[in-house]
Design a protein around this motif. Structure first.
Motif, PDB file in Angstrom:
ATOM      1  N   SER A 117       0.843  -1.226   0.081  1.00 22.65           N
ATOM      2  CA  SER A 117       0.039  -0.056  -0.067  1.00 22.65           C
ATOM      3  C   SER A 117       0.901   1.035  -0.198  1.00 22.65           C
ATOM      4  CB  SER A 117      -0.906   0.046   1.324  1.00 22.65           C
ATOM      5  OG  SER A 117       0.014   0.041   2.380  1.00 22.65           O
ATOM      6  N   PRO A 118       0.271   2.513  -0.444  1.00 18.74           N
ATOM      7  CA  PRO A 118       0.930   3.639  -0.296  1.00 18.74           C
ATOM      8  C   PRO A 118       1.458   4.103   1.054  1.00 18.74           C
ATOM      9  CG  PRO A 118      -0.739   4.012  -1.633  1.00 18.74           C
ATOM     10  CD  PRO A 118      -1.146   2.668  -0.993  1.00 18.74           C
ATOM     11  N   ALA A 119       0.547   3.538   2.269  1.00 17.23           N
ATOM     12  CA  ALA A 119       1.007   3.873   3.478  1.00 17.23           C
ATOM     13  C   ALA A 119       2.398   2.944   3.969  1.00 17.23           C
ATOM     14  CB  ALA A 119       0.014   3.416   4.392  1.00 17.23           C
ATOM     15  N   GLU A 120       2.548   1.699   3.447  1.00 16.35           N
ATOM     16  CA  GLU A 120       3.720   0.885   3.607  1.00 16.35           C
ATOM     17  C   GLU A 120       4.876   1.573   2.853  1.00 16.35           C
ATOM     18  OE1 GLU A 120       5.950  -3.202   2.719  1.00 16.35           O
ATOM     19  OE2 GLU A 120       3.809  -2.771   1.975  1.00 16.35           O
ATOM     20  N   MET A 121       4.659   2.000   1.734  1.00 18.91           N
ATOM     21  CA  MET A 121       5.698   2.678   1.024  1.00 18.91           C
ATOM     22  C   MET A 121       6.384   3.890   1.629  1.00 18.91           C
ATOM     23  SD  MET A 121       5.859   4.122  -2.972  1.00 18.91           S
ATOM     24  CE  MET A 121       4.983   5.610  -2.589  1.00 18.91           C
ATOM     25  N   GLU A 122       5.314   4.670   2.079  1.00 18.95           N
ATOM     26  CA  GLU A 122       5.931   5.835   3.098  1.00 18.95           C
ATOM     27  C   GLU A 122       6.526   5.670   4.032  1.00 18.95           C
ATOM     28  OE1 GLU A 122       2.100   8.026   3.968  1.00 18.95           O
ATOM     29  OE2 GLU A 122       1.586   7.939   1.729  1.00 18.95           O
ATOM     30  N   GLY A 150      10.538   6.023   4.524  1.00 17.38           N
ATOM     31  CA  GLY A 150      10.733   7.404   5.233  1.00 17.38           C
ATOM     32  C   GLY A 150      10.307   8.506   4.659  1.00 17.38           C
ATOM     33  N   LEU A 151       9.366   8.352   3.691  1.00 14.77           N
ATOM     34  CA  LEU A 151       8.995   9.608   2.956  1.00 14.77           C
ATOM     35  C   LEU A 151       8.425  10.751   3.856  1.00 14.77           C
ATOM     36  CD1 LEU A 151       7.559   7.837  -0.163  1.00 14.77           C
ATOM     37  CD2 LEU A 151       9.681   8.752  -0.013  1.00 14.77           C
ATOM     38  N   PRO A 152       8.595  11.941   3.484  1.00 11.13           N
ATOM     39  CA  PRO A 152       7.940  13.318   4.160  1.00 11.13           C
ATOM     40  C   PRO A 152       6.743  13.318   3.646  1.00 11.13           C
ATOM     41  CG  PRO A 152       9.907  13.826   2.736  1.00 11.13           C
ATOM     42  CD  PRO A 152       9.627  12.468   2.441  1.00 11.13           C
TER      43      PRO A 152
END
Length: 439
Positions: A311-316, A320-322
């Protein structure tokens, strides 16, 4: 173009990095009645630095006079002093002559920066090293033509906005954008990063205030977690001998990171049963550290396969995406782009509807002389029939490279390996040498 105060602050930042000073040191001071732009006190020497954006001889004369008075003031106190003038542009001949006659070190900011980091040496060395999986399909070499890149669709899936390489560079340089470039295998991610590197490199040689692109193949850094270790290995890989300079340049915020292949960092070591999400996160610690420590004037780009994360949440979380990062998808060629791409290779053929318009696939078929055979497959019998014949043709072609195996054996081997790949936790690999021997 930097203003006078901005230029002075940039010189102070570089001076602190060159002479190993802490933040807050290397500031303006009044010495002997003269205001000196930057005073760097080291254990052995006090460096006095004047900064100028002007190209007039009179400005250098005035700076030389100020430095002379400040130097005499400090020398009366028993200090060892070294005076400098740093110019925004290349110094004129009369400026150089005057400074030399008065024993003042006169450098452009580009020359001053090179005392910290020889950017041109790194850029030239990096350009000669491979970029991810990008390769010349005709020769099998990692060495590509300078203009190998062919524009492919780059799109923000949330907004529908389309990008070019130039506009992505503008986003990173002007907005400090964090960009996640995703796409399937063979879509052209590595070649796109190579072209971004080329564009930023061009801008740096035109304007030394531009950040220096740092293009890292993450697959070269399996098992590494510390940024300094990764930078040292990267320098060794590309043939840049001054490894410590690359680390200093990173710490000084001079670099624009381009990180290729977050999906190529498998977790190293033993662990009790755990979730794949945690395994992926553990494997990506280096990426998070790079994201955390990056303090340059531009943004950052990281790339990898789409659907690698659940998911995008896991990727973030894993990267460590801001907040405010931008996802950019690499799409397949449009029909027009595919035809123009093939035209560059002197091929004019209508492509069947079932054949994907992926750059790597079309490039492979063109380089192996298989496109005419593929186009001749009877697609009217359905995509399954077309793919069956298509795969067999590829296997037969690869078998011609060896006298010891036939096309049917190549296909059988691929099918066994494909079945093994589906048994892995990720559903598509990775495969190791032991899997090949077992097959």
């Amino acid at each position: 173009m930097l203003t006078g105060p901005q230029f002075e602050e940039e010189v102070r930042r570089l001076a602190r990095a060159i002479w190993g000073l802490k933040q807050g040191e290397g500031t303006q001071e009044f010495l002997g009645g003269e205001e000196i732009d930057c005073v760097c006190r080291t254990e052995d020497v006090i460096h006095l630095v004047e900064c100028t954006t002007l190209r007039t001889l009179q400005k250098v004369k005035d700076d030389c006079q100020s430095l002379k008075k400040a130097k005499e003031y400090l020398e009366k106190k028993g200090e060892t002093v070294k005076p400098w003038i740093v110019t925004l542009d290349e110094p004129t001949a009369d400026q150089r002559t005057w400074a030399r006659n008065h024993k003042i070190n006169l450098l452009s900011i580009e020359q001053f920066r090179s005392r910290l980091f020889k950017a041109s040496d790194y850029l030239n060395a990096r350009w000669r090293y491979r970029f991810g999986s990008a390769m010349d399909l005709d020769s099998g070499s990692w060495t590509l033509k300078d203009d190998e890149y062919f524009p492919i669709p780059l799109r923000n899936p949330k907004t529908g906005d389309h990008f070019s390489v130039v506009s992505l560079v503008e986003f990173m340089l002007s907005r400090n954008a964090i960009i996640v470039l995703v796409g399937p295998f063979g879509a052209g991610k590595s070649l796109t990063i190579r072209e971004i590197f080329r564009e930023v490199k061009r801008r740096y040689f035109k304007d030394s205030q531009c950040p220096v692109p740092l293009a890292i193949n993450l697959g070269d850094h399996v098992g590494q977690e510390e940024v300094s270790e990764a930078l040292s290995r990267h320098a060794s890989k590309v043939g840049f001998e001054a490894r410590a300079e690359l680390v200093r340049a990173w710490n000084s915020g001079l670099l624009l990171p381009l990180l290729d292949g977050f999906d190529e960092l498998p977790f190293q070591g033993w662990r009790i049963a755990t979730s794949m999400r945690q395994t992926r996160k553990d494997a990506l610690k280096l990426v998070r550290q790079l994201m955390k420590e990056h303090q340059g004037k531009g943004g950052l780009l990281v790339s990898g396969r789409d659907h690698y994360f659940d998911s995008p949440a896991e990727m973030e979380s894993a990267l460590g995406l801001p907040k405010g990062y931008i996802t950019v998808e690499v799409g397949e060629f449009t029909e027009e782009q595919a035809q123009r791409y093939l035209a560059r290779k002197s091929i004019v053929l209508p492509l069947p509807a079932w054949l994907p318009r992926k750059p790597l696939l079309l490039g492979y078929l063109a380089s192996k002389g298989l496109l005419k055979e593929v186009v001749s497959i009877d697609g009217a019998k359905g995509p399954a029939f077309a793919w069956d014949v298509f795969l067999q043709k590829i296997c037969d072609r690869e078998a011609t490279l060896s006298k010891d195996i036939d096309g049917d054996s190549v296909r059988q081997l691929l099918e066994v390996l494909a079945s093994k790949a589906r048994t892995k936790l990720q559903g598509n690999g990775p495969l190791f040498e032991s899997d090949l021997s077992a097959a």
